[in-house]
Scaffold this active site. Structure first.
Site, PDB file in Angstrom:
ATOM      1  N   ARG A  46       0.812  -1.219   0.000  1.00 37.56           N
ATOM      2  CA  ARG A  46       0.000   0.000   0.000  1.00 37.56           C
ATOM      3  C   ARG A  46       0.845   1.270   0.000  1.00 37.56           C
ATOM      4  O   ARG A  46       0.304   2.367  -0.126  1.00 37.56           O
ATOM      5  CB  ARG A  46      -0.964  -0.008   1.183  1.00 37.56           C
ATOM      6  CG  ARG A  46      -2.098  -1.022   0.953  1.00 37.56           C
ATOM      7  CD  ARG A  46      -3.234  -0.965   1.957  1.00 37.56           C
ATOM      8  NE  ARG A  46      -3.380   0.276   2.658  1.00 37.56           N
ATOM      9  CZ  ARG A  46      -3.447   0.393   3.987  1.00 37.56           C
ATOM     10  NH1 ARG A  46      -3.378  -0.669   4.759  1.00 37.56           N
ATOM     11  NH2 ARG A  46      -3.591   1.566   4.545  1.00 37.56           N
ATOM     12  N   ASN A  47       2.167   1.144   0.136  1.00 35.73           N
ATOM     13  CA  ASN A  47       3.008   2.333   0.046  1.00 35.73           C
ATOM     14  C   ASN A  47       2.948   2.840  -1.390  1.00 35.73           C
ATOM     15  O   ASN A  47       3.051   2.054  -2.334  1.00 35.73           O
ATOM     16  CB  ASN A  47       4.447   2.032   0.470  1.00 35.73           C
ATOM     17  CG  ASN A  47       5.234   3.312   0.645  1.00 35.73           C
ATOM     18  OD1 ASN A  47       5.459   4.052  -0.296  1.00 35.73           O
ATOM     19  ND2 ASN A  47       5.650   3.575   1.873  1.00 35.73           N
ATOM     20  N   GLN A  48       2.802   4.122  -1.560  1.00 36.76           N
ATOM     21  CA  GLN A  48       2.606   4.694  -2.888  1.00 36.76           C
ATOM     22  C   GLN A  48       3.899   5.126  -3.571  1.00 36.76           C
ATOM     23  O   GLN A  48       3.854   5.692  -4.662  1.00 36.76           O
ATOM     24  CB  GLN A  48       1.631   5.865  -2.809  1.00 36.76           C
ATOM     25  CG  GLN A  48       0.242   5.424  -2.390  1.00 36.76           C
ATOM     26  CD  GLN A  48      -0.724   6.581  -2.262  1.00 36.76           C
ATOM     27  OE1 GLN A  48      -0.360   7.660  -1.810  1.00 36.76           O
ATOM     28  NE2 GLN A  48      -1.959   6.346  -2.660  1.00 36.76           N
ATOM     29  N   PHE A  49       5.059   4.848  -2.982  1.00 42.14           N
ATOM     30  CA  PHE A  49       6.313   5.310  -3.578  1.00 42.14           C
ATOM     31  C   PHE A  49       6.472   4.847  -5.026  1.00 42.14           C
ATOM     32  O   PHE A  49       6.700   5.653  -5.928  1.00 42.14           O
ATOM     33  CB  PHE A  49       7.526   4.858  -2.753  1.00 42.14           C
ATOM     34  CG  PHE A  49       8.821   5.275  -3.392  1.00 42.14           C
ATOM     35  CD1 PHE A  49       9.331   6.539  -3.177  1.00 42.14           C
ATOM     36  CD2 PHE A  49       9.507   4.414  -4.237  1.00 42.14           C
ATOM     37  CE1 PHE A  49      10.505   6.952  -3.789  1.00 42.14           C
ATOM     38  CE2 PHE A  49      10.683   4.814  -4.855  1.00 42.14           C
ATOM     39  CZ  PHE A  49      11.179   6.081  -4.631  1.00 42.14           C
ATOM     40  N   SER A 145       4.874   9.026   1.214  1.00 39.35           N
ATOM     41  CA  SER A 145       4.250   8.020   0.352  1.00 39.35           C
ATOM     42  C   SER A 145       3.638   6.882   1.167  1.00 39.35           C
ATOM     43  O   SER A 145       3.018   5.983   0.615  1.00 39.35           O
ATOM     44  CB  SER A 145       5.288   7.449  -0.631  1.00 39.35           C
ATOM     45  OG  SER A 145       6.317   6.766   0.065  1.00 39.35           O
TER      46      SER A 145
END
Length: 172
Positions: A46-49, A145
Site C-alpha cells: 500500500r506504500n505509494q512510492f 508516500s
C-alpha cells in the site's frame, strides 16, 4: 545487539541505492516491517512510492521486479536512502522510532557527485533537514508516500513529487 534494559532488537536499515549519476536522492525515515523483511525499499503493497515515481518517470515501476525497479531509478538519476541507519521500533510507524542512529548524510555528495537536490519523504525524515541543507543543495519535504498519510490523495502527492522531480531536472 539487545541491551538488558530494552529487550527489543536493534533494527538495521537498508543500504543506499545511490550511484555516481544520482541527481536527486529521496530520503525516507526508516524501512517498515515489510521492507526490512523483503530487504527492499517501499515493499509494503500500500506504500505509494513506486506508483508515484513510476507515474512521474513514465516507467512501469510497480509491475517490475525490485532489482529492475532499482536499476531504472539509477538510470534516471534517482537515489534512495533513509535518514536513520538503525533504531528500535515496534511495528512500522515513524512515531514508534526510538534510539535512532543517523546515517552519514554528509557523505551524500561524495557518494553521488552529480547530486543536485535532496527530497525528504515525509515529516520524520524532514526533521533532519539541517543535515541535508548543510550539503548546500536544494532540499524539499515531500508528502509521505506511506499508507499512514491518508490525508493526501494520490494525485495531490503526485503533483508535489512531480514539482520536485522537475526542479531537479529529471522530468519536464
Amino acid at each position: 545487539m539487545n541491551s538488558p534494559s530494552d529487550p527489543r532488537p536493534r533494527l538495521v536499515g537498508l543500504p543506499p541505492v545511490i550511484a555516481r549519476g544520482t541527481r536527486l536522492v529521496a530520503l525516507g525515515s526508516f524501512p517498515g516491517v515489510a521492507s526490512l523483511q523483503a530487504g527492499q525499499y517501499y515493499a509494503h503493497p500500500r506504500n505509494q512510492f513506486w506508483p508515484l515515481v513510476g507515474s512521474i518517470l513514465g516507467e512501469p515501476l510497480p509491475q517490475l521486479p525490485y532489482v529492475e525497479r532499482v536499476a531504472r531509478l539509477r538510470e534516471r538519476g534517482v537515489g534512495l536512502w533513509d535518514v536513520y541507519a538503525a533504531c528500535r521500533r515496534e511495528g512500522s510507524l515513524d512515531s514508534a522510532i526510538e534510539a535512532a542512529e543517523l546515517n552519514d548524510l554528509a557523505s551524500l555528495k561524495r557518494r553521488a557527485p552529480g547530486l543536485v537536490a535532496v527530497a525528504h519523504n515525509g515529516g520524520e525524515s524532514a526533521r533532519h533537514r539541517r543535515h541535508t541543507e548543510a550539503l548546500g543543495l536544494p532540499v524539499w519535504q515531500l508528502p509521505s508516500s506511506s499508507p499512514a498519510n491518508a490525508s493526501w490523495s494520490f494525485e495531490r502527492k503526485r503533483q508535489a513529487w512531480q514539482q520536485v522531480f522537475a526542479a531537479a531536472g529529471l522530468v519536464r
